[in-house]
Scaffold this motif. Sequence first.
Motif, short mmCIF file in Angstrom:
data_model
loop_
_atom_site.label_atom_id
_atom_site.label_comp_id
_atom_site.label_asym_id
_atom_site.label_seq_id
_atom_site.Cartn_x
_atom_site.Cartn_y
_atom_site.Cartn_z
N ALA A 141 0.83 -1.21 0.00
CA ALA A 141 0.00 0.00 0.00
C ALA A 141 0.87 1.26 0.00
N LEU A 142 1.96 1.24 0.74
CA LEU A 142 2.87 2.37 0.74
C LEU A 142 3.48 2.58 -0.65
N ALA A 143 3.90 1.50 -1.28
CA ALA A 143 4.46 1.61 -2.63
C ALA A 143 3.45 2.19 -3.61
N ALA A 144 2.18 1.82 -3.45
CA ALA A 144 1.13 2.34 -4.33
C ALA A 144 0.82 3.80 -4.03
N SER A 145 0.95 4.21 -2.77
CA SER A 145 0.61 5.58 -2.38
C SER A 145 1.64 6.60 -2.85
N MET A 146 2.91 6.23 -2.88
CA MET A 146 3.94 7.23 -3.16
C MET A 146 3.76 7.93 -4.51
N PRO A 147 3.50 7.24 -5.62
CA PRO A 147 3.29 7.97 -6.87
C PRO A 147 2.05 8.87 -6.83
N VAL A 148 1.03 8.46 -6.08
CA VAL A 148 -0.18 9.28 -5.95
C VAL A 148 0.15 10.57 -5.21
N ILE A 149 0.91 10.46 -4.13
CA ILE A 149 1.31 11.63 -3.35
C ILE A 149 2.14 12.57 -4.21
N GLU A 150 3.11 12.03 -4.92
CA GLU A 150 3.97 12.86 -5.76
C GLU A 150 3.17 13.56 -6.87
N ASP A 151 2.22 12.83 -7.46
CA ASP A 151 1.39 13.42 -8.50
C ASP A 151 0.50 14.53 -7.94
N ARG A 152 -0.08 14.31 -6.76
CA ARG A 152 -0.95 15.33 -6.16
C ARG A 152 -0.15 16.60 -5.88
N TRP A 153 1.09 16.47 -5.41
CA TRP A 153 1.92 17.66 -5.18
C TRP A 153 2.09 18.47 -6.46
N SER A 154 2.14 17.80 -7.59
CA SER A 154 2.35 18.51 -8.86
C SER A 154 1.09 19.23 -9.34
N ARG A 155 -0.07 18.93 -8.73
CA ARG A 155 -1.34 19.49 -9.21
C ARG A 155 -2.03 20.41 -8.20
N LEU A 156 -1.46 20.57 -7.02
CA LEU A 156 -2.09 21.42 -6.02
C LEU A 156 -1.89 22.90 -6.34
N ASN A 157 -2.87 23.71 -5.96
CA ASN A 157 -2.81 25.14 -6.17
C ASN A 157 -3.11 25.85 -4.84
N PRO A 158 -2.14 26.51 -4.23
CA PRO A 158 -0.76 26.69 -4.72
C PRO A 158 0.06 25.43 -4.51
N PRO A 159 1.12 25.27 -5.29
CA PRO A 159 1.99 24.10 -5.12
C PRO A 159 2.82 24.25 -3.85
N PRO A 160 3.51 23.20 -3.43
CA PRO A 160 4.45 23.33 -2.31
C PRO A 160 5.48 24.42 -2.60
N THR A 161 6.04 24.98 -1.54
CA THR A 161 7.04 26.04 -1.71
C THR A 161 8.38 25.48 -2.18
N ARG A 162 8.58 24.18 -2.02
CA ARG A 162 9.82 23.54 -2.43
C ARG A 162 9.49 22.08 -2.76
N LYS A 163 10.47 21.36 -3.27
CA LYS A 163 10.33 19.92 -3.41
C LYS A 163 10.34 19.37 -1.99
N ILE A 164 9.16 18.96 -1.48
CA ILE A 164 9.07 18.51 -0.09
C ILE A 164 9.94 17.27 0.09
N PRO A 165 10.90 17.30 1.02
CA PRO A 165 11.74 16.12 1.23
C PRO A 165 10.91 14.94 1.75
N VAL A 166 11.12 13.79 1.16
CA VAL A 166 10.44 12.56 1.57
C VAL A 166 11.40 11.72 2.39
N LEU A 167 11.03 11.46 3.64
CA LEU A 167 11.78 10.57 4.51
C LEU A 167 10.98 9.28 4.64
N ILE A 168 11.58 8.16 4.28
CA ILE A 168 10.92 6.86 4.42
C ILE A 168 11.63 6.09 5.52
N GLY A 169 10.83 5.60 6.47
CA GLY A 169 11.37 4.86 7.60
C GLY A 169 11.15 3.37 7.46
#
Length: 277
Positions: A141-169
């Motif tokens: 489920a985590l593997a499936a979620s990551m591309p969705v999260i990354e895609d949503r960041w590219s379509r949000l208005n306003p977008p993130p202020t930076r490339k949000i760092p992803v930390l995976i534990g």
Amino acid sequence: MASPASVPRPVRIGVQIAPQHAPYEKIRDTAAALEALGVDILFNWDHFYPLSGEPDGLHFESWTMLAALAEQTSSVELGALVNCNSYRNANLQADMARTIDHISAKGGTGRFIFGIGSGWFERDYDEYGYEFGTAGGRLDALAASMPVIEDRWSRLNPPPTRKIPVLIGGGGEKKTLRIVAKHADIWHSFSDAATLERKLGILAEHGRAVGRDVAEIEISTEIGKSSPADVELLHDLGATMFTIGISGPDYDISGVEDWLSWRDEKNAHLSGVTETS
């Protein structure tokens, strides 16, 4: 001059303020004290009940706290160590992260780190009505979620202020490290030197398989009860983010200054190396 890829990373010190066994006011004051000391990152965790001590003791939720800390602070980065992918829709996670990124920016660049993992504490699932399933299923489920999260960041208005760092534990060698190789800017684990050395080799194999230079990934680990000599060994292997865990009710920060001094010594040496490169 050294190329950016060849410049060693500076050491960073994070403190995980476990949101348990203390009133919120104590957590807020501890965060302020740690920022004043000069820590690099403040973390909490994404659970609904204490992980130690009285099982039904005082406890607070992660994301709402992070939004408050983002408004309260001005220099320190912040995030969960780590957010549980199972508890929230992937698109919602992305939007929440983007919002805290903006709250923390205050006219500049955001300070939010998106820490994420597959989840493991069964009581959280049972009490709040989430399906616990299997470890493998949660990682899928985590593997499936990551591309969705990354895609949503590219379509949000306003977008993130930076490339949000992803930390995976997590340290799972077959699935987790492959997800790290594909998506992480930071990999966090609980490893001694021998384990870290072996897993870094496996991470490199996953990187080759997915076409990623894993030298781009910052290596993070817990200080815990490690001796300075142990931490030096981890640093020699490439770890540069080190996290100290503290818990309520008292949040003892007395040992943090020593680790900040160690950080500063390492980074002063690093500055001398890069200036002569």
